[in-house]
Design an enzyme around this catalytic site. Structure first.
Site, PDB file in Angstrom:
ATOM      1  N   ASP A   2       0.836  -1.185   0.000  1.00 55.85           N
ATOM      2  CA  ASP A   2       0.000   0.000   0.000  1.00 55.85           C
ATOM      3  C   ASP A   2       0.881   1.248   0.000  1.00 55.85           C
ATOM      4  O   ASP A   2       1.875   1.302   0.721  1.00 55.85           O
ATOM      5  CB  ASP A   2      -0.874  -0.039   1.261  1.00 55.85           C
ATOM      6  CG  ASP A   2      -1.899   1.061   1.304  1.00 55.85           C
ATOM      7  OD1 ASP A   2      -2.755   1.086   0.407  1.00 55.85           O
ATOM      8  OD2 ASP A   2      -1.846   1.892   2.237  1.00 55.85           O
TER       9      ASP A   2
ATOM     10  N   GLU B 265       1.448   0.212  -4.948  1.00 58.00           N
ATOM     11  CA  GLU B 265       0.971   1.494  -5.454  1.00 58.00           C
ATOM     12  C   GLU B 265       2.180   2.426  -5.562  1.00 58.00           C
ATOM     13  O   GLU B 265       2.760   2.797  -4.543  1.00 58.00           O
ATOM     14  CB  GLU B 265      -0.042   2.104  -4.484  1.00 58.00           C
ATOM     15  CG  GLU B 265      -1.347   1.361  -4.395  1.00 58.00           C
ATOM     16  CD  GLU B 265      -2.313   2.075  -3.453  1.00 58.00           C
ATOM     17  OE1 GLU B 265      -3.429   2.383  -3.878  1.00 58.00           O
ATOM     18  OE2 GLU B 265      -1.957   2.332  -2.289  1.00 58.00           O
TER      19      GLU B 265
END
Ligand code: CA
Length: 671
Positions: free
Chosen positions: A353, A382
């Site tokens: 993340d 990400e």
């Protein structure tokens, strides 16, 4: 790095205060984290042998450390306090007798003359209710039958994976799932479950769909759902980490039983592995749920985070703080934590993340350490942050810096937004929904953001240069748990269309994703056209928003069959899974097309050993039928007018062909 502590709750402390406490203590400057001694051993916090229970807490700046022993996971008084002694490398050590196995413990750290609140530490691998106390339990003694021989699928190249992102509750909690252990790890162990009308659900559904990996949303112990009150049926995505190395209790059948969550998560993983499906875990080392009272702050105050010049927490996560992977002990922590999950739980991949909060060096080391354990482990993340960071841009694990990392992939927001329209502007349309101007960005996705002589990166909507050096660095997708589901996005951006028309757009969108170079990724339930009632940030919405209604599998049976066939097509043809930028540049040839919302290209030369000499793909994102010219030959029609069959729908001789509105035409020839 020198930090300013004046605004921190822990206040100032004195330089060199610890050198007198123990002559063996290396001198360091408590105000400068770069001087802290670090410790990279795997015995941190708890090690159980037949002779003793050994505690070891890393806390260089502590003045005293004790362990508090408890008979139960909560609602009980401490039965003993064990003082720890300062040892080398910033670690405090002490032992208790082996009769304490099965009891619970916390650490208390004295810092600046004050005892901080109790904490289960940062390495608790077994915890009780709400993770408040750690359990004296060795997780390696809690295994399902056959665990020693358990292993995930042998998929060595990430581009051969088909990734399915799911949340435990979304997937199983609706009554239509027919699953007994709704919202639990065990849901994925149940075979033979169906909807009331008999359609496969659960793990059988995954097998039918043909995905290679499930990517489970955070499944470590997170903060928000009250494990002491499970009947309340609270929901959360889980991006609020509490104990990074223990499973989440609300997904177990008994959060108070610290072995249950370990056993049940392993049972889930084994069941998926037995079905040939790998398990990728979403990890959120970039921030913690709490600031001053996080487990990081209560063990080694200040160390694990980054700060602004005024001493306040910097916040690249948008959640109140950001961790400091550029501090050695934090870097080692991340690496050792994923290694632990890979070793102990046989996890096959990790999704980071807000990965760009971490530095590129840490991510490269993460992937290298994991590949040593299992070459089939994948790492992606990400490639962005949610806010600014003190970490210099060139060191961030950004999408644009993916070439600086080894064995790391990033999500392509290029293809995502170009296909469906901007993620945060609900009404905005994209290539598949008739908005012109996205053609070049879709092509960036098709070539997995690698350099290609026919792709003009200056026309890219998001990225202006070929940031990937290999297709193994790219995850292609059109939606995920964040933002509107594809169904809701299509309803908002095509308000006058019918759901039947929107489903055509969804098929076209996913056909582009699943035939592109790179690795395809889909959000659970899109294969049955699931929605979330228009809620874009459903992180704590109730089941009524987040649950997948599996009766949609019957009402949208054509949609499901299309997705299944699309996945079958990709898996059957290595041409969609080329392994280098050079191959892509050589074998993918775009046709000259001036019509908006029309892309036509070929994959030539039996690419990557494919049986097909040439595959022709034509994507028509407009609402009109388009006419294209295709070279004469013996073509098999794979997809046409919203239908697809990996073995062929029919044949054509080529020439002038019509491409129906909002659809893909895929042809293939063997000579
Ligand atoms: Ca929890």
């Amino acid at each position: 790095m020198t930090l300013n502590f004046k605004n921190m709750c822990t206040g100032m402390f004195l330089m060199g205060a610890f050198t007198v406490a123990n002559a063996a203590t290396p001198q360091f400057n408590p105000n400068d984290y770069s001087t802290y001694p670090t410790y990279n051993g795997t015995d941190l916090e708890l090690a159980i042998t037949p002779e003793a229970v050994a505690f070891a807490l890393w806390s260089p700046a502590a003045e005293e450390v004790v362990v508090n022993l408890y008979p139960t996971d909560r609602n009980s008084r401490s039965i003993a306090t064990i003082p720890l002694t300062r040892d080398a490398n910033g670690v405090w050590r002490g032992t208790a007798g082996p009769e304490n196995v099965g009891k619970f413990y916390t650490f208390s750290v004295k810092h600046n003359g004050q005892w901080l609140a109790e904490t289960p530490g940062v390495w608790a691998k077994a915890v009780g209710t709400n993770g408040q106390r750690a359990a004296i339990l060795d997780p390696s003694t809690v295994n399902p039958a056959g665990w020693d021989n358990d292993k995930g699928p042998e998929i060595k190249a990430i581009n051969d994976a088909v990734i399915y992102e799911m949340h435990h509750r979304d997937f199983s909690v609706d009554p239509s799932s027919g699953i007994v252990h709704k919202g639990k790890f065990l849901a994925l162990t149940e075979e033979g479950t169906t909807t009331p009308s008999g359609s496969a659900t659960g793990i059988d559904h995954l097998k039918e769909l043909g995905v290679t990996h499930v990517h489970i949303l955070p499944s470590y112990d997170y903060n928000s759902v009250d494990e002491a009150n499970l009947p309340a049926n609270q929901y959360n995505w889980g991006y609020d980490p509490f104990n990074y190395n223990a499973p989440e209790g609300s997904y177990s059948t008994d959060p108070a039983n610290s072995a249950a969550r370990i056993l049940e998560m392993k049972q889930m993983i084994k069941a998926l592995h037995d079905a040939g499906i790998g398990v990728i875990m979403d990890v959120v080392y970039n921030h913690t749920a709490n600031n001053d009272d996080s487990n990081f702050s209560l063990t080694a105050p200040g160390y694990y985070y980054r700060y602004r010049p005024d001493g306040t927490y910097s916040d690249a996560s948008g959640c109140g703080n950001e961790t400091a992977s550029d501090h050695q002990q934090m870097r080692d922590y991340i690496i050792n934590s994923v290694k632990y999950w890979a070793d102990e739980y046989h996890i096959d991949g990790f999704r980071f993340d807000l990965m760009a909060i971490h530095d590129t060096e840490t991510m490269t080391q993460v992937a290298a350490a994991l590949k040593e354990i299992n070459p089939n482990i994948f790492v992606y993340g990400e490639g962005w942050t949610a806010g600014d960071s003190p970490l210099p841009v060139d060191q961030r694990a950004l999408k644009e810096n993916v070439a600086k990392m080894t064995d790391i992939a990033v999500f392509s927001d290029d293809i995502r937004d170009a296909i469906k329209g901007h993620y945060s502007n609900a009404e905005d349309r994209g290539f598949a929904t008739g908005k012109p101007g996205n053609e070049e960005t879709v092509k960036i996705g098709i070539v997995a953001a690698t350099a290609h002589p026919q792709v003009d990166y200056s026309k890219g909507n998001n990225s202006k240069f070929p940031y990937a050096t290999s297709p193994s660095q790219i995850i292609n997708y059109v939606s995920c748990h964040d933002d509107l589901t594809l169904t809701d996005k299509l309803r908002k951006s095509l308000p006058d269309a019918t759901d039947e028309q929107r489903q055509r757009a969804a098929r076209l969108a996913q056909t582009i994703v699943f035939t592109s170079q790179g690795t395809p990724f889909m959000f659970a339930g899109e294969e049955v056209f699931r929605d979330k009632k228009g809620v874009h940030n459903s992180y704590k919405s109730p089941d009524s928003i987040n649950a997948i209604d599996w009766t949609l599998k019957e009402s949208n049976a054509d949609q499901f069959n299309y997705y299944r066939e699309l996945i079958k097509l990709r898996k059957a043809h290595p041409a969609f899974r080329m392994t280098s930028a050079e191959e892509i540049a050589k074998n993918i040839v775009f046709d000259k097309v001036e019509t908006p919302n029309l892309i036509s290209y070929s994959i030539k030369n039996n690419a990557n050993g494919d049986e097909f000499k040439e595959i022709k793909l034509i994507f028509n994102g407009s609402e009109e039928t388009q006419t294209v010219k295709v070279a004469k030959g013996d073509w098999t029609i794979i997809a046409e007018d919203g239908k697809i069959n990996a073995d062929g729908l029919g044949t054509t001789r080529g020439g002038k062909l019509e491409v129906a509105p909002t659809s893909a035409l895929i042809l293939a020839r063997v000579k």
